[in-house]
Motif scaffolding. Structure first.
Motif, mmCIF file in Angstrom:
data_model
loop_
_atom_site.group_PDB
_atom_site.id
_atom_site.type_symbol
_atom_site.label_atom_id
_atom_site.label_comp_id
_atom_site.label_asym_id
_atom_site.label_seq_id
_atom_site.Cartn_x
_atom_site.Cartn_y
_atom_site.Cartn_z
ATOM 1 N N GLU A 121 1.745 10.416 11.399
ATOM 2 C CA GLU A 121 3.198 10.225 11.413
ATOM 3 C C GLU A 121 3.900 11.282 10.567
ATOM 4 O OE1 GLU A 121 1.059 7.879 10.484
ATOM 5 O OE2 GLU A 121 1.141 6.337 12.065
ATOM 6 N N ALA A 122 3.301 11.638 9.444
ATOM 7 C CA ALA A 122 3.895 12.652 8.573
ATOM 8 C C ALA A 122 3.917 14.012 9.275
ATOM 9 C CB ALA A 122 3.121 12.752 7.264
ATOM 10 N N VAL A 123 2.843 14.334 10.003
ATOM 11 C CA VAL A 123 2.782 15.599 10.735
ATOM 12 C C VAL A 123 3.830 15.602 11.848
ATOM 13 C CG1 VAL A 123 1.336 17.137 12.109
ATOM 14 C CG2 VAL A 123 0.339 15.876 10.196
ATOM 15 N N ARG A 124 3.938 14.482 12.562
ATOM 16 C CA ARG A 124 4.963 14.359 13.611
ATOM 17 C C ARG A 124 6.355 14.561 13.042
ATOM 18 N NH1 ARG A 124 5.978 8.431 14.745
ATOM 19 N NH2 ARG A 124 7.042 8.821 12.764
ATOM 20 N N ASP A 125 6.642 13.938 11.910
ATOM 21 C CA ASP A 125 7.978 14.049 11.310
ATOM 22 C C ASP A 125 8.242 15.456 10.780
ATOM 23 O OD1 ASP A 125 8.421 11.410 11.918
ATOM 24 O OD2 ASP A 125 7.801 10.663 9.949
ATOM 25 N N PHE A 126 7.214 16.127 10.286
ATOM 26 C CA PHE A 126 7.359 17.519 9.859
ATOM 27 C C PHE A 126 7.766 18.381 11.051
ATOM 28 C CE2 PHE A 126 5.713 21.805 9.553
ATOM 29 C CZ PHE A 126 6.150 22.225 8.311
ATOM 30 N N VAL A 127 7.085 18.190 12.157
ATOM 31 C CA VAL A 127 7.385 18.949 13.381
ATOM 32 C C VAL A 127 8.793 18.637 13.879
ATOM 33 C CG1 VAL A 127 6.797 19.124 15.836
ATOM 34 C CG2 VAL A 127 4.988 19.248 14.100
ATOM 35 N N ALA A 175 12.375 12.769 5.706
ATOM 36 C CA ALA A 175 11.797 12.363 6.985
ATOM 37 C C ALA A 175 10.382 11.814 6.839
ATOM 38 C CB ALA A 175 11.799 13.542 7.953
ATOM 39 N N THR A 176 9.565 12.464 5.996
ATOM 40 C CA THR A 176 8.171 12.046 5.846
ATOM 41 C C THR A 176 7.985 10.957 4.791
ATOM 42 O OG1 THR A 176 7.758 13.778 4.201
ATOM 43 C CG2 THR A 176 7.332 14.329 6.514
ATOM 44 N N LYS A 177 9.051 10.729 3.993
ATOM 45 C CA LYS A 177 8.972 9.765 2.874
ATOM 46 C C LYS A 177 7.817 10.129 1.946
ATOM 47 C CE LYS A 177 11.016 5.959 5.512
ATOM 48 N NZ LYS A 177 11.334 6.786 6.698
ATOM 49 N N ALA A 178 7.673 11.425 1.730
ATOM 50 C CA ALA A 178 6.572 11.927 0.903
ATOM 51 C C ALA A 178 7.092 12.831 -0.201
ATOM 52 C CB ALA A 178 5.578 12.692 1.773
ATOM 53 N N ALA A 179 6.321 12.943 -1.250
ATOM 54 C CA ALA A 179 6.595 13.929 -2.295
ATOM 55 C C ALA A 179 5.944 15.227 -1.852
ATOM 56 C CB ALA A 179 6.014 13.466 -3.624
ATOM 57 N N ILE A 180 6.732 16.295 -1.720
ATOM 58 C CA ILE A 180 6.193 17.555 -1.203
ATOM 59 C C ILE A 180 6.162 18.625 -2.288
ATOM 60 C CG2 ILE A 180 6.502 19.419 0.467
ATOM 61 C CD1 ILE A 180 7.773 17.444 2.357
ATOM 62 N N PRO A 219 0.794 -1.224 0.000
ATOM 63 C CA PRO A 219 0.000 0.000 0.000
ATOM 64 C C PRO A 219 0.825 1.271 0.000
ATOM 65 C CG PRO A 219 -0.101 -1.109 2.145
ATOM 66 C CD PRO A 219 0.514 -2.063 1.177
ATOM 67 N N ALA A 220 1.961 1.310 0.725
ATOM 68 C CA ALA A 220 2.769 2.536 0.813
ATOM 69 C C ALA A 220 3.363 2.901 -0.531
ATOM 70 C CB ALA A 220 3.878 2.358 1.846
ATOM 71 N N GLN A 221 3.800 1.890 -1.291
ATOM 72 C CA GLN A 221 4.409 2.166 -2.581
ATOM 73 C C GLN A 221 3.376 2.355 -3.686
ATOM 74 O OE1 GLN A 221 6.994 -1.374 -1.889
ATOM 75 N NE2 GLN A 221 8.478 -0.188 -3.032
ATOM 76 N N ALA A 222 2.243 1.667 -3.535
ATOM 77 C CA ALA A 222 1.220 1.770 -4.569
ATOM 78 C C ALA A 222 0.518 3.120 -4.506
ATOM 79 C CB ALA A 222 0.201 0.641 -4.406
ATOM 80 N N ASP A 223 0.502 3.716 -3.321
ATOM 81 C CA ASP A 223 -0.179 4.998 -3.145
ATOM 82 C C ASP A 223 0.725 5.914 -2.327
ATOM 83 O OD1 ASP A 223 -2.096 6.964 -3.135
ATOM 84 O OD2 ASP A 223 -3.220 6.129 -1.451
ATOM 85 N N ASP A 224 1.778 6.444 -2.948
ATOM 86 C CA ASP A 224 2.756 7.269 -2.241
ATOM 87 C C ASP A 224 2.109 8.540 -1.697
ATOM 88 O OD1 ASP A 224 4.759 5.477 -2.751
ATOM 89 O OD2 ASP A 224 5.435 6.483 -4.577
ATOM 90 N N LEU A 225 2.546 8.939 -0.503
ATOM 91 C CA LEU A 225 2.010 10.125 0.140
ATOM 92 C C LEU A 225 2.516 11.390 -0.546
ATOM 93 C CD1 LEU A 225 0.494 11.512 2.459
ATOM 94 C CD2 LEU A 225 2.570 11.287 3.842
ATOM 95 N N LYS A 226 1.605 12.296 -0.789
ATOM 96 C CA LYS A 226 1.941 13.603 -1.347
ATOM 97 C C LYS A 226 1.434 14.675 -0.395
ATOM 98 C CE LYS A 226 1.712 11.998 -6.153
ATOM 99 N NZ LYS A 226 1.044 12.149 -7.469
ATOM 100 N N ILE A 227 2.283 15.650 -0.095
ATOM 101 C CA ILE A 227 1.930 16.731 0.825
ATOM 102 C C ILE A 227 2.121 18.069 0.121
ATOM 103 C CG2 ILE A 227 2.327 17.761 3.090
ATOM 104 C CD1 ILE A 227 3.772 15.196 3.910
ATOM 105 N N THR A 228 1.144 18.936 0.252
ATOM 106 C CA THR A 228 1.273 20.292 -0.281
ATOM 107 C C THR A 228 1.460 21.238 0.900
ATOM 108 O OG1 THR A 228 -0.147 19.767 -2.168
ATOM 109 C CG2 THR A 228 0.224 22.095 -1.673
ATOM 110 N N ILE A 229 2.572 21.962 0.885
ATOM 111 C CA ILE A 229 2.906 22.857 1.991
ATOM 112 C C ILE A 229 2.950 24.299 1.500
ATOM 113 C CG2 ILE A 229 4.644 23.472 3.730
ATOM 114 C CD1 ILE A 229 5.514 20.555 3.772
ATOM 115 N N GLY A 230 2.204 25.155 2.172
ATOM 116 C CA GLY A 230 2.199 26.573 1.836
ATOM 117 C C GLY A 230 3.150 27.324 2.752
ATOM 118 N N TYR A 231 4.210 27.891 2.167
ATOM 119 C CA TYR A 231 5.185 28.620 2.970
ATOM 120 C C TYR A 231 5.186 30.097 2.592
ATOM 121 C CZ TYR A 231 8.520 28.882 -0.960
ATOM 122 O OH TYR A 231 9.137 29.164 -2.158
ATOM 123 N N GLN A 232 5.786 30.914 3.464
ATOM 124 C CA GLN A 232 5.939 32.339 3.187
ATOM 125 C C GLN A 232 7.419 32.703 3.200
ATOM 126 O OE1 GLN A 232 2.998 35.197 4.771
ATOM 127 N NE2 GLN A 232 2.112 33.481 5.913
#
Length: 337
Positions: A228-234, A55-60, A24-37
């Protein structure tokens, strides 16, 4: 059964086996959109280094915004998962019951946001703003600070022509002479300082009882699905702050950290070290304390909301803002160290 039919069955079976092997992790990779200033602060370094992705193993997808109000609009539309905002737009969003959580307090704003008067405008103090054109991004921390300063000095906001401009628009209007003063942050702040002078900054407004801060927020639905992704971002953000706080002088003009921050924010390289001193950055341990996410941040949002209501910027305040602040991810980040 024909040869072609057997081949189709075999190929289909192989494809299914391959999909099962991927998991499941590889078939549906996590994508995160981050709004920065474009605020000068330590987390721009791991952003430049790709540390969040690792850290998040995600495409950002990193998306730049000019104001917290724009970030809030993107979060509300569902196009941004994690965003960087100031305390004023955060309070306004919470008061309108946008499903968000504050997960990291970036820092208390001081000299990094300031009111600058154009040379020749005749503006020397807050009282001189009456009858003048002053630009701010509406519902931003600088808008809040301007209104608080006017109130403290007894100046009727209606006597000031307050214009709603984004930071890049402020820099351009200031250069043209279309406005008399502006309250803004870098890189626009550094640009307008070249042809103006600082009347006051947010450290003075904080001393008058109206402190402001910046923070990272997350959409509640995203946090519930990907804790987990939010924890790793922090955790990555906290590590960047710890590195800076341990040796702030090492982040000098000639340092790779300053170069990375300047590249992402557009701030002048030679100004980065001083701009970093314009904030009071809390450690990861302090984040979870009663001073910040453990209680103080809720009170700060309540106070900002009450002021915005008084100024007619929001319709109503909530009886409780605690669900818009979460120390959960900071606590988990500390536990995983």
């Amino acid at each position: 059964m024909s040869t072609i039919s057997r081949r189709i069955i075999l190929l289909s079976s192989a494809a299914l086996a391959g999909a099962a092997f991927l998991g499941p992790a590889q078939a549906d990779d996590l994508k995160i959109t981050i709004g920065y200033q474009t605020v000068v602060e330590p987390s721009k370094v791991p952003q430049a280094d790709g540390a969040y992705e690792k850290a998040t193993k995600a495409a950002i997808d990193w998306r730049k915004f000019d104001s917290g109000a724009d970030v809030i609009a993107a979060v509300a539309s569902g196009s941004v998962d994690i965003g960087y905002v100031g305390s004023s737009p955060l309070a306004a969003a919470a008061s309108r019951e946008l499903p968000i959580q504050t997960i990291f307090v970036v820092g208390l704003i001081g000299q990094s946001e300031a009111l600058v008067a154009r040379n020749g405008s005749g503006i020397e103090k807050i009282a001189d703003l009456a009858g003048e054109k002053v630009a701010v991004p509406f519902v931003s921390t600088t808008h809040y600070s301007l209104l608080a300063a006017l109130k403290h000095e007894g100046v009727d906001p209606k006597s000031v022509e307050i214009l709603n401009l984004r930071p890049p628009e402020i820099a351009a209007a200031f250069a043209r002479g279309d406005i008399d003063a502006a309250y803004v942050w870098d890189p626009a702040l550094g640009q307008i300082k070249t042809s103006g002078k600082v009347v006051l900054d947010s450290s003075q407004v904080a001393a008058w009882g109206a402190p402001t801060f910046d923070a990272w927020i997350v959409r509640t639905d995203f946090a519930e699905k990907h804790p987990e992704a939010v924890r790793d971002f922090v955790k990555v953000t906290g590590a960047a702050y710890a590195e800076f706080l341990a040796k702030p002088d090492a982040w000098s003009v000639s340092s790779p950290q300053a170069a990375k921050i300047a590249k992402i924010t557009g701030a002048k390289l030679e100004e980065v070290p001083q701009l970093l001193k314009g904030y009071g950055f809390p450690t990861l341990e302090e984040q979870a304390s009663t001073k910040f996410l453990g209680g103080g941040t809720v009170k700060a949002i309540e106070a900002a909301s009450a002021f915005l209501k008084e100024q007619g910027k929001i319709d109503a305040v909530l009886p409780d803002y605690s669900k818009y602040v979460s120390p959960k991810y900071v606590t988990e980040a500390l536990a995983s160290n």
